[in-house]
Design a protein around this motif. Structure first.
Motif, PDB file in Angstrom:
ATOM      1  N   UNK A 298       0.793  -1.228   0.000  1.00 37.93           N
ATOM      2  CA  UNK A 298       0.000   0.000   0.000  1.00 37.93           C
ATOM      3  C   UNK A 298       0.824   1.275   0.000  1.00 37.93           C
ATOM      4  N   UNK A 299       2.164   1.179  -0.032  1.00 34.79           N
ATOM      5  CA  UNK A 299       3.003   2.397  -0.050  1.00 34.79           C
ATOM      6  C   UNK A 299       2.786   3.111  -1.388  1.00 34.79           C
ATOM      7  N   UNK A 300       2.257   4.340  -1.326  1.00 31.81           N
ATOM      8  CA  UNK A 300       2.013   5.086  -2.563  1.00 31.81           C
ATOM      9  C   UNK A 300       3.282   5.845  -2.942  1.00 31.81           C
ATOM     10  N   UNK A 301       3.276   6.423  -4.147  1.00 33.37           N
ATOM     11  CA  UNK A 301       4.407   7.248  -4.578  1.00 33.37           C
ATOM     12  C   UNK A 301       4.612   8.395  -3.586  1.00 33.37           C
ATOM     13  N   UNK A 302       3.481   8.937  -3.099  1.00 36.71           N
ATOM     14  CA  UNK A 302       3.570  10.055  -2.151  1.00 36.71           C
ATOM     15  C   UNK A 302       4.203   9.601  -0.825  1.00 36.71           C
ATOM     16  N   UNK A 303       3.806   8.406  -0.363  1.00 39.42           N
ATOM     17  CA  UNK A 303       4.422   7.870   0.864  1.00 39.42           C
ATOM     18  C   UNK A 303       5.932   7.732   0.656  1.00 39.42           C
ATOM     19  N   UNK A 304       6.291   7.178  -0.512  1.00 43.27           N
ATOM     20  CA  UNK A 304       7.710   6.957  -0.784  1.00 43.27           C
ATOM     21  C   UNK A 304       8.474   8.286  -0.834  1.00 43.27           C
ATOM     22  N   UNK A 305       7.829   9.314  -1.425  1.00 43.80           N
ATOM     23  CA  UNK A 305       8.454  10.649  -1.473  1.00 43.80           C
ATOM     24  C   UNK A 305       8.748  11.135  -0.053  1.00 43.80           C
ATOM     25  N   UNK A 306       7.866  10.777   0.884  1.00 41.14           N
ATOM     26  CA  UNK A 306       8.090  11.203   2.276  1.00 41.14           C
ATOM     27  C   UNK A 306       9.296  10.495   2.879  1.00 41.14           C
ATOM     28  N   UNK A 307       9.523   9.261   2.449  1.00 40.93           N
ATOM     29  CA  UNK A 307      10.724   8.555   2.917  1.00 40.93           C
ATOM     30  C   UNK A 307      11.960   9.266   2.365  1.00 40.93           C
ATOM     31  N   UNK A 308      11.906   9.640   1.075  1.00 38.80           N
ATOM     32  CA  UNK A 308      13.048  10.335   0.474  1.00 38.80           C
ATOM     33  C   UNK A 308      13.295  11.664   1.191  1.00 38.80           C
ATOM     34  N   UNK A 309      12.198  12.386   1.493  1.00 36.82           N
ATOM     35  CA  UNK A 309      12.400  13.709   2.109  1.00 36.82           C
ATOM     36  C   UNK A 309      12.925  13.553   3.541  1.00 36.82           C
ATOM     37  N   UNK A 310      12.456  12.532   4.256  1.00 40.34           N
ATOM     38  CA  UNK A 310      12.980  12.315   5.620  1.00 40.34           C
ATOM     39  C   UNK A 310      14.455  11.949   5.556  1.00 40.34           C
ATOM     40  N   UNK A 311      14.793  11.123   4.557  1.00 38.96           N
ATOM     41  CA  UNK A 311      16.194  10.698   4.423  1.00 38.96           C
ATOM     42  C   UNK A 311      17.103  11.924   4.279  1.00 38.96           C
ATOM     43  N   UNK A 312      16.627  12.833   3.411  1.00 41.03           N
ATOM     44  CA  UNK A 312      17.425  14.041   3.158  1.00 41.03           C
ATOM     45  C   UNK A 312      17.459  14.954   4.393  1.00 41.03           C
TER      46      UNK A 312
END
Ligand code: SAM
Ligand code: SF4
Length: 422
Positions: A298-312
């Motif tokens: 159920x991880x959406x593209x938007x959820x994944x973008x949040x992982x990328x932004x947290x990583x940064x």
């Protein structure tokens, strides 16, 4: 943790006169100590069991044991039958290894109380060592098989841990890693969450860290921390105890609250970022790493973008990044539909690309600075030695250096290496 268990089993076997060989074709007994956290290690164990079955068909006196997390699961029992395994021991039953091999055919999947009081001797000829301070896990992250395979949390008595650490020091160990699924909940009463009572007679993890930190081993490390129990007291203990390495592995798994909730991680993105803020405030030069799972159901593209932004936003020094792997009978496998593999691999590639950029920037900050490097042996490159800093950066130094601790200056950095001279 598996390495520590393997060492414990080896010490039991050595105690009854067994010696060890490098190739299973020269052995009378082969014990396969397994991990079941993702599908990949299970596939590897299966391939090895296939080879061992062939060897068994050629020889009469050949005993095969399947031990550890895979053995504990229905999946492991099926493999045990299929490949003619003689001994099956779950990770809570490894203290039964001697009676098991004496009987020849044996199985046990109990979580034995005696394991709590089991202390293996210090490893021979080593300068680093693991020390399991607690076993099991009380959490129920919906993707994770560990609570099934390793059972509920059990803390070892502090006096045994201290005695073991002292024996390491006497044996010349210069770096000890304290191990547990969630070391921060060491000495806490049953349950989960951030407000748990202490177990009578046990120190907290922060107190234990101070105690081990004062034994005289130059480097003390610990893995793994669960964000929910990574409290201020622990951060203060790290700041106050010079031997404790300023390296914090704080698995986040996802940057999206929706996904964190479905993973049952018990914290939000904001809570996690607050822990990072506190670490940066008290320990400005600490190395921070994490675990991330991509492609959770159920991880959406938007959820994944949040992982990328947290990583940064966190600016991790490095990370262990995994594609979600469905594990039989976990809540996520029972209730949620797995995602197309193509999407998962594509997201992993994007996360790895970002992590390389971030790691390069973080590593470049070390160029020109003095670091302490623990050399363990030669690097792959001829004429170079390899080790790691107190912050766990893999470091390459020119020269054939003997194992030990060196002071070095960093000349150059790549996303996953520092290059330094003594
Ligand atoms: N107890 C630690 C924690 O909560 O952070 C982690 C222990 S787990 C054995 C190590 C890592 O494996 C986890 O942090 C997670 O990222 C990963 N992992 C666990 N189950 C997984 C699964 N089903 N698929 C992919 N990765 C998984
Ligand atoms: Fe698995 Fe979660 Fe326990 Fe870590 S805290 S071992 S990820 S169930």
């Amino acid at each position: 943790m598996n390495e520590y268990d393997t060492h414990s089993i080896q010490s039991e076997l050595a105690g009854i006169g067994y010696s060890f060989v490098d190739d299973f074709r020269d052995a009378d007994l082969v014990l396969v100590n397994t991990c079941a956290v993702r599908g990949k290690p299970v596939e590897k164990a299966q391939t090895l069991l296939g080879e061992l079955r062939k060897e068994k068909q050629k020889r009469k006196n050949f005993t095969i044991g399947l031990i550890g997390c895979l053995a504990q699961l229905p999946e492991g029992r099926r493999l045990g039958k299929k490949f003619g395994v003689d001994i099956m021991l779950g990770p809570g039953a490894i203290t039964e290894i001697v009676p098991a091999i004496q009987k020849g055919k044996y199985q046990s999947f109990e979580f034995k109380n005696e394991l709590r009081f089991f202390s293996p001797p210090a490893p021979n000829d080593a300068i680093t060592a693991n020390l399991t301070i607690m076993r099991g896990c009380n959490h129920r992250c919906t993707y994770c098989i560990v609570p099934d395979t390793r059972g509920p949390e059990v803390s070892r008595p502090a006096s045994d841990i201290i005695a073991e650490a002292r024996s390491f020091k006497e044996a010349g160990i210069v770096e000890v890693s304290l191990l547990g699924q969630n070391v921060n909940s060491y000495g806490m009463a049953p349950g989960t969450g951030s407000r748990r009572n202490p177990l009578p007679g046990y120190p907290s993890f922060a107190e234990l860290l101070r105690m081990v930190g004062h034994i005289g081993i130059p480097r003390v490390r610990f893995v793994t921390s669960h964000p929910i129990n990574f409290d201020d007291e622990i951060i203060e203990a790290i700041a106050d105890t010079p031997s404790v390495c300023r390296y914090i592995h704080l698995p986040v798994q996802s940057g999206s609250d929706r996904v964190l909730k479905r993973m049952a991680r018990e914290y939000t993105r904001a809570y996690y970022l607050d822990r990072i803020r506190k670490i940066r405030q008290e320990l400005p030069d600490a190395t921070i790493s994490t675990d991330v799972i991509v492609g959770f159901p159920g991880e959406s593209e938007e959820d994944f973008q949040q992982t990328l932004s947290l990583y940064q936003e966190v600016g991790y020094d490095f990370a262990y990044m995994f594609i979600y792997s469905e594990r039989e009978e976990t809540p996520a496998a029972v209730h949620f539909e797995d995602m197309e593999r193509r999407i998962k691999t594509e997201r992993l590639a994007r996360l790895i690309a970002l992590s390389k950029q971030v790691s390069l920037c973080k590593n470049q900050e070390w160029v020109g600075r003095q670091v302490e490097v623990l050399i363990k042996g030669s690097a792959e490159e001829e004429g170079f030695a390899q080790g790691h800093t107190r912050g766990n950066h893999v470091t390459i130094i020119e020269g054939n250096l003997r194992p030990g601790i060196y002071s070095a200056v960093v000349d150059h950095a790549t996303p996953n290496r520092l290059y330094a001279h003594v």
